[in-house]
Design a protein around this motif. Structure first.
Motif, mmCIF file in Angstrom:
data_model
loop_
_atom_site.group_PDB
_atom_site.id
_atom_site.type_symbol
_atom_site.label_atom_id
_atom_site.label_comp_id
_atom_site.label_asym_id
_atom_site.label_seq_id
_atom_site.Cartn_x
_atom_site.Cartn_y
_atom_site.Cartn_z
ATOM 1 N N PRO A 20 -112.955 37.378 -33.902
ATOM 2 C CA PRO A 20 -112.283 37.638 -32.624
ATOM 3 C C PRO A 20 -112.628 39.010 -32.074
ATOM 4 N N ASP A 21 -112.484 39.132 -30.771
ATOM 5 C CA ASP A 21 -112.673 40.442 -30.160
ATOM 6 C C ASP A 21 -111.649 41.419 -30.731
ATOM 7 N N PRO A 22 -112.063 42.640 -31.047
ATOM 8 C CA PRO A 22 -111.084 43.625 -31.532
ATOM 9 C C PRO A 22 -110.005 43.883 -30.490
ATOM 10 N N GLU A 23 -108.842 44.216 -30.955
ATOM 11 C CA GLU A 23 -107.772 44.593 -30.030
ATOM 12 C C GLU A 23 -108.135 45.919 -29.360
ATOM 13 N N ASN A 24 -107.647 46.093 -28.155
ATOM 14 C CA ASN A 24 -107.875 47.349 -27.437
ATOM 15 C C ASN A 24 -107.221 48.493 -28.197
ATOM 16 N N ALA A 55 -116.462 46.302 -28.487
ATOM 17 C CA ALA A 55 -116.197 47.608 -29.087
ATOM 18 C C ALA A 55 -114.706 47.937 -29.111
ATOM 19 N N GLY A 56 -113.872 46.993 -28.683
ATOM 20 C CA GLY A 56 -112.433 47.205 -28.700
ATOM 21 C C GLY A 56 -111.935 48.110 -27.593
ATOM 22 N N ILE A 57 -112.705 48.255 -26.554
ATOM 23 C CA ILE A 57 -112.316 49.116 -25.429
ATOM 24 C C ILE A 57 -111.791 48.248 -24.302
ATOM 25 N N GLY A 58 -110.499 48.324 -24.075
ATOM 26 C CA GLY A 58 -109.867 47.570 -23.003
ATOM 27 C C GLY A 58 -109.712 48.413 -21.761
ATOM 28 N N GLY A 59 -108.992 47.901 -20.799
ATOM 29 C CA GLY A 59 -108.803 48.627 -19.560
ATOM 30 C C GLY A 59 -110.090 48.777 -18.781
ATOM 31 N N LEU A 435 -121.185 56.154 -26.814
ATOM 32 C CA LEU A 435 -120.691 57.460 -26.377
ATOM 33 C C LEU A 435 -119.342 57.329 -25.670
ATOM 34 N N ILE A 436 -119.159 56.270 -24.895
ATOM 35 C CA ILE A 436 -117.860 56.063 -24.265
ATOM 36 C C ILE A 436 -116.781 55.914 -25.337
ATOM 37 N N SER A 437 -117.079 55.138 -26.385
ATOM 38 C CA SER A 437 -116.136 54.985 -27.488
ATOM 39 C C SER A 437 -115.825 56.337 -28.127
#
Length: 480
Positions: A20-24, A55-59, A435-437
């Protein structure tokens, strides 16, 4: 042959096995609407949205000023080639998941033999594949949403938008510009055409009603792929004659960029010294951009196609509804002209960057080339960081620039490829997402430290699970 349902099943099964996609994991911040805003929901924009999700990045929000999906991107609007110019088997939006690749999608619909038979990907089928990719992965795109202005603030960027014709403001921590060839500049219109009435010429970046050119004599300025593509469509649309004008004495045929594609050069190019990167960009400009052989064959099949070499327009004026041009010693007349003259790159010319463009480091601010390699055209390209982020011209004056990532051809001098095209996806999308992460994690380190140090988690088990097995020292019997 497999079916559309099969390919969806295969792709769904691949994602199931991937997990599954990682949680935010990014903490909400007061007053911040988005963690990442992706400008333009093209193939690149959708790829970034998927990569950030994994990568678990939401929003994350994807905005596009196009009216709707049918009018978005270039593949069904301004692109006029019959086939993509890149090899069919280059890794792309699938991000290492074969079941999401164009090959898997195509073979499910047409069979493996049909895929083996094509040399390059047909443009219309590429557009169909990208639409499937976007919908299958459920990547929402906010159409009719245009970025007007970016206003920097402390810790975030304020976006002035026009949404369905209404102005509104949103905030974001990061921006990715995945906005195509004109994303950090604009169409390059030769001055000789710019002085003419606007209805007499167009640039290849514009929508052109080629049916109106039926029976007309058309001039095309430029000799790269887009110029030949436009000439081809004009001829196929019934133009009386098409004249293509090239500045060079022969059409560029040496694909100097292609030899950079091996892994060593591909992955390490950005670490080359500035002098080496500049030279390679300058050399490419000297050699010229090569049109594909099929684009040339497309126009030479018509007897009323005429190629002019070493033919720079000296002047042009309108005489009634026609163009009168002096080319070398000849005076020629045309009903319409098309500029296939490429694009310029210059952040200072982009209205959405106007508040801070003067702070952006350009190549001319970082490197002084030898006299015989000077190029005003290349000097205005942004000098980008390792993840395509803008750099400050003067350190400390505009720290927010690192939060703006450029995934469009403005990265050419820094990274050595046509950034935003398929060849750059495998290398540069992961680098930008990484880099965003990094930045989002360390910007909120105090909150993450509290999270990873916290004992606020349910125990895996109670001590009763092992209580009976705890060794107890035997009690010696008392002898009376």
């Amino acid at each position: 042959m497999t079916t559309t349902t099969d390919i969806d099943f295969a792709a769904r099964e691949a994602l199931r096995l991937l997990g599954p996609d990682p949680e935010n994991w990014v903490f909400d911040q007061p007053g911040i609407d988005h963690n990442v805003t992706i400008v333009v929901g093209s193939g690149s924009g959708s790829t970034f949205a998927f990569a950030l999700r994994r990568a678990g990045i939401g929003g994350v929000t994807v905005i596009d000023e196009a009216e709707d999906e049918a009018h978005a991107g270039v593949w069904l609007t301004r692109a006029r080639m019959k086939k993509l110019r890149t090899p069919k088997n280059l890794p792309g939006p699938e991000l290492g998941i074969p079941a999401l690749s164009f090959q898997a999608w195509y073979e499910a619909r047409h069979g493996a033999e049909a895929y083996a038979a094509i040399d390059r990907i047909p443009r219309v089928l590429w557009a169909e594949y990208l639409s499937w990719y976007r919908h299958f992965l459920n990547i929402p795109v906010r159409y009719q949403t245009k970025l007007i202005r970016i206003e920097p603030d402390v810790g975030f960027l304020r976006l002035h938008l026009e949404v369905n014709g209404v102005r509104q403001v949103e905030t974001t921590r990061k921006i990715i510009f995945a906005n195509g060839v004109a994303g950090t500049g604009g169409a390059n219109i030769p001055p000789v055409l710019a002085s003419l009435p606007r209805q007499l010429y167009a640039h290849t970046s514009e929508l052109i009603n080629f049916s109106e050119l039926r029976g007309k004599t058309v001039a095309v300025l430029g000799a790269a792929a887009s110029a030949f593509d436009a000439a081809g469509v004009a001829l196929e649309s019934g133009a009386k004659a098409v004249h293509l004008f090239a500045r060079r004495s022969q059409i560029a045929s040496l694909p100097v960029i292609r030899v950079r594609g091996y892994p060593g050069a591909y992955y390490n190019y950005a670490q080359l010294p500035d002098a080496a990167r500049w030279f390679q960009a300058w050399r490419f400009n000297q050699v010229g951009s090569t049109p594909p052989p099929d684009a040339i064959a497309r126009v030479t099949a018509f007897s009323h196609f005429h190629l002019h070499l070493s033919a720079t327009w000296k002047s042009a004026h309108n005489q009634g509804d026609r163009i009168v041009a002096q080319v070398n010693d000849d005076v020629l007349e045309f009903d319409f002209a098309i500029a296939g003259t490429g694009y310029f790159v210059d952040p200072t010319k982009r209205p959405e960057l106007a508040d801070f463009a003067h702070h952006i480091a350009l190549w001319r601010d970082r490197y002084e080339p030898p006299a015989d390699q000077r190029s005003e055209q290349l000097s205005t390209y942004p000098y980008l960081g390792s993840a395509h982020e803008y750099q400050e011209k003067v350190p400390g004056t505009a720290p927010y620039l690192k939060d703006i990532h450029v995934f469009n051809p403005a990265g050419f001098v820094s990274f050595g490829l046509p950034i935003g095209d398929v060849p750059s996806i495998r290398r540069d999308v992961p680098a930008i997402v990484e880099l965003i992460s990094h930045d989002l994690f360390f910007a909120d380190w105090s909150q993450h430290e509290a999270r990873i140090t916290s004992d606020n988690v349910a125990p895996d088990f109670e001590s009763s699970l092992y209580a009976d097995a705890v060794w107890k020292k035997p009690v010696k019997a008392v002898v009376s």
